[in-house]
Design a protein around this motif. Sequence first.
Motif, PDB file in Angstrom:
ATOM      1  N   THR A  29     -16.871   3.797 -31.555  1.00  0.00           N
ATOM      2  CA  THR A  29     -15.444   3.619 -31.810  1.00  0.00           C
ATOM      3  C   THR A  29     -14.799   2.990 -30.570  1.00  0.00           C
ATOM      4  O   THR A  29     -15.378   3.018 -29.476  1.00  0.00           O
ATOM      5  CB  THR A  29     -14.749   4.963 -32.092  1.00  0.00           C
ATOM      6  N   LEU A  30     -13.588   2.466 -30.755  1.00  0.00           N
ATOM      7  CA  LEU A  30     -12.835   1.933 -29.611  1.00  0.00           C
ATOM      8  C   LEU A  30     -12.666   3.015 -28.543  1.00  0.00           C
ATOM      9  O   LEU A  30     -12.810   2.757 -27.347  1.00  0.00           O
ATOM     10  CB  LEU A  30     -11.456   1.437 -30.086  1.00  0.00           C
ATOM     11  N   PHE A  31     -12.384   4.243 -28.984  1.00  0.00           N
ATOM     12  CA  PHE A  31     -12.196   5.351 -28.042  1.00  0.00           C
ATOM     13  C   PHE A  31     -13.441   5.586 -27.189  1.00  0.00           C
ATOM     14  O   PHE A  31     -13.341   5.781 -25.974  1.00  0.00           O
ATOM     15  CB  PHE A  31     -11.859   6.627 -28.828  1.00  0.00           C
ATOM     16  N   GLU A  32     -14.614   5.560 -27.817  1.00  0.00           N
ATOM     17  CA  GLU A  32     -15.845   5.797 -27.051  1.00  0.00           C
ATOM     18  C   GLU A  32     -16.086   4.674 -26.051  1.00  0.00           C
ATOM     19  O   GLU A  32     -16.452   4.928 -24.893  1.00  0.00           O
ATOM     20  CB  GLU A  32     -17.052   5.935 -27.993  1.00  0.00           C
ATOM     21  N   GLY A  35     -13.790   5.147 -23.149  1.00  0.00           N
ATOM     22  CA  GLY A  35     -14.233   6.282 -22.343  1.00  0.00           C
ATOM     23  C   GLY A  35     -15.400   5.921 -21.447  1.00  0.00           C
ATOM     24  O   GLY A  35     -15.441   6.284 -20.266  1.00  0.00           O
ATOM     25  N   ARG A  36     -16.355   5.186 -22.007  1.00  0.00           N
ATOM     26  CA  ARG A  36     -17.522   4.798 -21.213  1.00  0.00           C
ATOM     27  C   ARG A  36     -17.136   3.850 -20.076  1.00  0.00           C
ATOM     28  O   ARG A  36     -17.628   3.972 -18.943  1.00  0.00           O
ATOM     29  CB  ARG A  36     -18.571   4.117 -22.115  1.00  0.00           C
ATOM     30  N   ARG A  47      -6.404   0.374 -23.080  1.00  0.00           N
ATOM     31  CA  ARG A  47      -7.052   0.344 -24.396  1.00  0.00           C
ATOM     32  C   ARG A  47      -6.788  -0.995 -25.098  1.00  0.00           C
ATOM     33  O   ARG A  47      -7.647  -1.569 -25.746  1.00  0.00           O
ATOM     34  CB  ARG A  47      -6.527   1.508 -25.244  1.00  0.00           C
ATOM     35  N   TYR A  71     -13.073   5.376 -40.435  1.00  0.00           N
ATOM     36  CA  TYR A  71     -13.472   5.074 -39.053  1.00  0.00           C
ATOM     37  C   TYR A  71     -13.871   3.611 -38.929  1.00  0.00           C
ATOM     38  O   TYR A  71     -14.281   2.972 -39.882  1.00  0.00           O
ATOM     39  CB  TYR A  71     -14.673   5.927 -38.621  1.00  0.00           C
ATOM     40  N   LYS A  72     -13.777   3.110 -37.684  1.00  0.00           N
ATOM     41  CA  LYS A  72     -14.204   1.744 -37.413  1.00  0.00           C
ATOM     42  C   LYS A  72     -15.177   1.765 -36.234  1.00  0.00           C
ATOM     43  O   LYS A  72     -14.838   2.282 -35.158  1.00  0.00           O
ATOM     44  CB  LYS A  72     -12.978   0.895 -37.075  1.00  0.00           C
ATOM     45  N   PHE A  73     -16.361   1.233 -36.447  1.00  0.00           N
ATOM     46  CA  PHE A  73     -17.405   1.231 -35.414  1.00  0.00           C
ATOM     47  C   PHE A  73     -17.722  -0.199 -34.974  1.00  0.00           C
ATOM     48  O   PHE A  73     -17.644  -1.131 -35.766  1.00  0.00           O
ATOM     49  CB  PHE A  73     -18.675   1.890 -35.946  1.00  0.00           C
TER      50      PHE A  73
END
Lengths: 93, 133
Positions: A29-32, A35-36, A47, A71-73
């Motif tokens: 995800t965009l969030f992951e 975060g990385r 972001r 969800y979007k991956f």
Amino acid sequence: MDAADLFKALSDPTRRTILDELQQSDGQTLFEICGRLIMKHGLSSSRQAISQHLAVLEEAGLVRTRREGRYKFHHLDTSPLRSIVDRWPFDKE
Amino acid sequence: MRTTVLRINITSVWVDDQAKALAFYTDKLGFVKKNDIPTGDARWLTVVSPADPDGVELLLEPDGHPAAPPLKKALVADGIPFTQFAVEDVHAEAERLKALGVVFTQEPTDLGPVVTAVFDDTCGNLIQIAAMK
């Protein structure tokens, strides 16, 4: 997709780091991804900036997005890189 | 001169259905019900961690305001958790929750000082679990 899009996408260190992280764990995800980049690489991009980097990578065909329900991956697609080796082959045995 | 100290005693998640939320947050996550008070068409419904029954309460708050669902949907699409809970071991907790059918949008990930994972609370939110190393 033309060659200019591909080389432009690869020219930025943050975008190359995004590809590295997707190589490690495909389908994020965009969030992951954010975060990385922040936690593992100390990058301070917003972001929104990461989202724009992903759009450039997608334009070049290096990242594909997949919607799964709500969800979007993001997935790595290295196939455009083949055009580079086809153009300048490194193995001419 | 008088001084006051503000304490944080409650935090909330916006849920699309309080009954469903109570089932998920207790049966799957393992919280226990603390307060359940009728308030008009909804309930003042809170849960606490069994590890800290007098600690911060989590309010399972109806997402009835028209602005809430679109915001929640946009956060979920980008994988952004609504809130975070602490666990001892993210990998073990993720395994336990997956066995109960909980869906993860982010597998346990080592981010240096912290390990995190993100799952769907079935009430319109993503939730992060985290353990500091």
